[in-house]
Design a protein around this motif. Structure first.
Motif, PDB file in Angstrom:
ATOM      1  N   PRO A   1       0.494   5.289   0.163  1.00 30.20           N
ATOM      2  CA  PRO A   1      -0.293   6.466   0.313  1.00 30.20           C
ATOM      3  C   PRO A   1       0.157   7.474  -0.499  1.00 30.20           C
ATOM      4  O   PRO A   1       1.596   7.791  -0.429  1.00 30.20           O
ATOM      5  CB  PRO A   1      -0.185   6.800   1.836  1.00 30.20           C
ATOM      6  CG  PRO A   1       0.521   5.493   2.437  1.00 30.20           C
ATOM      7  CD  PRO A   1       1.147   4.988   1.532  1.00 30.20           C
TER       8      PRO A   1
ATOM      9  N   LYS B   1     -10.174   2.247   4.442  1.00 29.17           N
ATOM     10  CA  LYS B   1     -10.118   2.173   2.815  1.00 29.17           C
ATOM     11  C   LYS B   1      -9.852   0.906   2.328  1.00 29.17           C
ATOM     12  O   LYS B   1     -10.543   0.303   1.620  1.00 29.17           O
ATOM     13  CB  LYS B   1      -9.420   3.252   2.188  1.00 29.17           C
ATOM     14  CG  LYS B   1      -9.405   3.603   0.799  1.00 29.17           C
ATOM     15  CD  LYS B   1     -10.630   4.512   0.531  1.00 29.17           C
ATOM     16  CE  LYS B   1     -10.482   4.897  -0.857  1.00 29.17           C
ATOM     17  NZ  LYS B   1     -11.770   5.477  -1.400  1.00 29.17           N
TER      18      LYS B   1
ATOM     19  N   ILE C   1      -6.507   4.954   5.892  1.00 32.55           N
ATOM     20  CA  ILE C   1      -6.069   3.824   5.152  1.00 32.55           C
ATOM     21  C   ILE C   1      -6.613   2.558   5.314  1.00 32.55           C
ATOM     22  O   ILE C   1      -7.049   1.940   4.539  1.00 32.55           O
ATOM     23  CB  ILE C   1      -4.337   4.039   5.205  1.00 32.55           C
ATOM     24  CG1 ILE C   1      -3.789   5.271   4.768  1.00 32.55           C
ATOM     25  CG2 ILE C   1      -3.879   2.604   4.311  1.00 32.55           C
ATOM     26  CD1 ILE C   1      -2.155   5.378   4.937  1.00 32.55           C
TER      27      ILE C   1
ATOM     28  N   ILE D   1       2.321  -1.300   4.581  1.00 27.72           N
ATOM     29  CA  ILE D   1       1.779   0.000   4.363  1.00 27.72           C
ATOM     30  C   ILE D   1       3.189   0.992   4.403  1.00 27.72           C
ATOM     31  O   ILE D   1       3.666   1.086   5.337  1.00 27.72           O
ATOM     32  CB  ILE D   1       0.799   0.601   5.320  1.00 27.72           C
ATOM     33  CG1 ILE D   1      -0.330  -0.340   5.185  1.00 27.72           C
ATOM     34  CG2 ILE D   1       0.418   1.990   5.254  1.00 27.72           C
ATOM     35  CD1 ILE D   1      -1.535   0.189   6.375  1.00 27.72           C
TER      36      ILE D   1
ATOM     37  N   ASP E   1      -5.207   9.257   9.946  1.00 29.89           N
ATOM     38  CA  ASP E   1      -4.626   9.094   8.517  1.00 29.89           C
ATOM     39  C   ASP E   1      -4.421   7.621   8.506  1.00 29.89           C
ATOM     40  O   ASP E   1      -4.753   7.132   7.338  1.00 29.89           O
ATOM     41  CB  ASP E   1      -3.572  10.148   8.182  1.00 29.89           C
ATOM     42  CG  ASP E   1      -3.816  11.485   7.874  1.00 29.89           C
ATOM     43  OD1 ASP E   1      -4.732  11.738   7.534  1.00 29.89           O
ATOM     44  OD2 ASP E   1      -2.850  12.301   8.078  1.00 29.89           O
ATOM     45  N   TYR E   2      -3.916   7.087   9.516  1.00 31.74           N
ATOM     46  CA  TYR E   2      -3.620   5.648   9.411  1.00 31.74           C
ATOM     47  C   TYR E   2      -4.928   4.969   9.390  1.00 31.74           C
ATOM     48  O   TYR E   2      -5.063   3.805   8.819  1.00 31.74           O
ATOM     49  CB  TYR E   2      -2.731   5.300  10.470  1.00 31.74           C
ATOM     50  CG  TYR E   2      -1.441   5.496  10.267  1.00 31.74           C
ATOM     51  CD1 TYR E   2      -0.546   4.686   9.606  1.00 31.74           C
ATOM     52  CD2 TYR E   2      -0.626   6.715  11.098  1.00 31.74           C
ATOM     53  CE1 TYR E   2       0.766   5.308   9.279  1.00 31.74           C
ATOM     54  CE2 TYR E   2       0.478   6.905  10.755  1.00 31.74           C
ATOM     55  CZ  TYR E   2       1.517   6.245   9.954  1.00 31.74           C
ATOM     56  OH  TYR E   2       2.611   6.282   9.853  1.00 31.74           O
TER      57      TYR E   2
ATOM     58  N   LYS F   1      -6.514  10.523  -0.513  1.00 24.73           N
ATOM     59  CA  LYS F   1      -7.826  10.790   0.353  1.00 24.73           C
ATOM     60  C   LYS F   1      -8.895  11.017  -0.470  1.00 24.73           C
ATOM     61  O   LYS F   1     -10.224  10.910   0.006  1.00 24.73           O
ATOM     62  CB  LYS F   1      -7.488  12.105   1.290  1.00 24.73           C
ATOM     63  CG  LYS F   1      -6.649  11.845   2.412  1.00 24.73           C
ATOM     64  CD  LYS F   1      -6.650  12.803   3.353  1.00 24.73           C
ATOM     65  CE  LYS F   1      -6.239  12.593   4.867  1.00 24.73           C
ATOM     66  NZ  LYS F   1      -6.306  13.600   5.850  1.00 24.73           N
TER      67      LYS F   1
ATOM     68  N   ILE G   1       1.176  11.691   5.520  1.00 24.34           N
ATOM     69  CA  ILE G   1       0.295  11.365   6.651  1.00 24.34           C
ATOM     70  C   ILE G   1       0.632  12.190   7.816  1.00 24.34           C
ATOM     71  O   ILE G   1       2.092  12.398   8.298  1.00 24.34           O
ATOM     72  CB  ILE G   1       0.776   9.790   7.043  1.00 24.34           C
ATOM     73  CG1 ILE G   1       0.319   8.929   5.837  1.00 24.34           C
ATOM     74  CG2 ILE G   1       0.215   9.167   8.143  1.00 24.34           C
ATOM     75  CD1 ILE G   1       0.855   7.491   5.890  1.00 24.34           C
TER      76      ILE G   1
ATOM     77  N   VAL H   1       0.904  -1.174   0.033  1.00 22.02           N
ATOM     78  CA  VAL H   1       0.037  -0.009   0.058  1.00 22.02           C
ATOM     79  C   VAL H   1       0.965   1.280  -0.133  1.00 22.02           C
ATOM     80  O   VAL H   1       1.569   1.364   0.912  1.00 22.02           O
ATOM     81  CB  VAL H   1      -1.120  -0.067   1.114  1.00 22.02           C
ATOM     82  CG1 VAL H   1      -1.925   1.374   1.292  1.00 22.02           C
ATOM     83  CG2 VAL H   1      -1.720  -1.089   1.384  1.00 22.02           C
TER      84      VAL H   1
ATOM     85  N   VAL I   1      -3.232   4.629  -2.360  1.00 15.72           N
ATOM     86  CA  VAL I   1      -4.504   5.102  -1.551  1.00 15.72           C
ATOM     87  C   VAL I   1      -4.337   6.589  -1.513  1.00 15.72           C
ATOM     88  O   VAL I   1      -3.315   7.130  -1.162  1.00 15.72           O
ATOM     89  CB  VAL I   1      -4.717   4.587  -0.645  1.00 15.72           C
ATOM     90  CG1 VAL I   1      -5.569   5.080   0.189  1.00 15.72           C
ATOM     91  CG2 VAL I   1      -4.507   3.046  -0.497  1.00 15.72           C
TER      92      VAL I   1
ATOM     93  N   ASP J   1       4.842   4.184   4.723  1.00 17.86           N
ATOM     94  CA  ASP J   1       4.492   5.514   4.933  1.00 17.86           C
ATOM     95  C   ASP J   1       5.871   6.277   5.442  1.00 17.86           C
ATOM     96  O   ASP J   1       5.941   7.203   6.157  1.00 17.86           O
ATOM     97  CB  ASP J   1       4.100   5.228   6.496  1.00 17.86           C
ATOM     98  CG  ASP J   1       4.536   4.519   7.546  1.00 17.86           C
ATOM     99  OD1 ASP J   1       5.469   3.636   7.274  1.00 17.86           O
ATOM    100  OD2 ASP J   1       4.294   4.555   8.589  1.00 17.86           O
TER     101      ASP J   1
END
Length: 374
Positions: free
Chosen positions: A309, A325, A322, A340, A318-319, A367, A313, A307, A365, A342
């Protein structure tokens, strides 16, 4: 529902993600020529002193996936997973006649009158002799295996996969002597399926002991950085042996990742005259090294979901966004490992890294954007 393992790249160091995108081509070139360095740069191994290395959280997750694959193959052949005893009575090695051979490789714990040992044939022969494990008449052999950390008190050069402590898939088969040829064929098929499962089948070479009285097969990957030495004849046959015995043969270096052997003398010393014992093993760190050194990226996927983002973040919310989602768009029940990413790195860098560690599916991913799947 079984929860997947979720790893956040910010929780442990991944050198590869620290390189700017402009340097990626140079780094990828190095990976093709310095495969040992690759495992450290990808954050799979953490280097330590004395030639040893430690698995990072990512390395452990991949090793567990490798174990699951080995379990499935073992189940196909009727091999049974069994417990492992790290401390043994040294008397077992005296009975088997192998104490002198391994005494330098053992760590003696005098307070307990026990040893940390480099091999476990004696343990399983002891269980068999005491009728704690028995041959199944339907299969006409007994095969048990375990995943274990073995100790070998042997001086090695500083190599990431040759250390005093090593992870091993270690198996033992006891069968009647008349089943000897049948068991050899069975083990050949087991290893063939194993190398195919990990995408190594076309790179494996088989080396045999030069002593015709010994059944010893070594599965190697030819590698200039390897610290195992082999000899090859003009017709391409590879042998294990010593240089003072062999004449006019080409010397090659390789890494042994699997083996099996027949111990024709052990059962006699254990008063098991009608049976023979086979030992077979796969070095897990060596297998890990082979998987990531043969190709620039693995041919088998070990990471289910990677993943990325595409927004900054800033908070725990925010986590949570994710994860929410992911839950909405994917069925996570069949996902074992989710990463993930990040860290502060470019999207291109993260995508390249995801491919190098063997990700099945890469998603971005945002927002406000829909999830983008690669």
């Amino acid at each position: 529902m079984i929860s997947p393992t979720i790893l956040y790249t910010s929780e442990f160091r991944i050198p590869f993600l620290e390189y700017p995108s402009s340097d990626l081509e140079k780094i990828l070139y190095q990976f093709n020529h310095q495969p040992r360095k690759k495992l450290f740069e990808l954050g799979i191994l953490e280097n330590e002193k004395y030639g040893q290395s430690a698995l990072t959280p990512l390395g452990i997750a991949i090793i567990e996936k490798i174990k699951d694959i080995l379990r499935e193959i073992s189940k196909k052949y009727g091999f049974i997973e069994y417990g492992y005893v790290p401390l043994l009575d040294p008397q077992l090695f005296i009975i088997s006649g192998r104490y002198d051979k391994f005494k330098e490789d053992m760590l003696h714990i005098r307070e307990l009158s026990a040893v940390l040992h480099p091999t476990a044939e004696e343990w399983f022969l002891y269980l068999f002799k005491k009728n704690r494990i028995n041959i199944n008449k339907a299969k006409e052999f007994l095969s048990v295996y375990h995943f274990a950390i073995f100790f070998r008190n042997t001086t090695r050069r500083k190599k990431p996969i040759r250390s005093k402590v090593f992870n091993l898939y270690s198996g033992y088969i006891i069968a009647s002597i008349d089943k000897r040829d049948e068991i050899q064929k069975l083990l050949n098929l087991f290893f063939e399926d194993t190398w195919k499962a990990f995408g190594l089948y076309n790179n494996i070479k088989i080396a045999k002991n030069i002593d015709p009285n010994k059944v010893y097969i070594d599965y190697i990957i030819e590698n200039e950085e390897g610290d195992d030495f082999y000899y090859v004849t003009k017709d391409g046959t590879i042998f294990l042996g010593k240089s003072n015995i062999l004449q006019d043969l080409k010397k090659i270096r390789g890494i042994s990742i699997g083996m099996f052997s027949e111990f024709q003398d052990l059962p006699i010393k254990y008063e098991l005259k009608n049976y023979t014992l086979f030992a077979y093993a796969i070095g897990l760190e060596r297998l890990l090294y082979a998987i990531y050194s043969i190709n620039l990226q693995p041919t088998v996927s070990y990471i289910d979901l990677y993943v990325i983002p595409i927004f900054k973040i800033k908070s725990k919310e925010d986590y949570r966004f994710i994860l929410q989602k992911l839950t909405q768009d994917f069925d996570l029940r069949d996902k074992n490992i989710i990463i993930i990413d990040d860290r502060k790195a470019s999207v291109d860098n993260k995508i390249q890294y995801a491919k190098l560690i063997g990700s099945k599916k890469i998603i971005k991913v945002g927002k406000y954007e829909e999830i983008e799947v690669t």
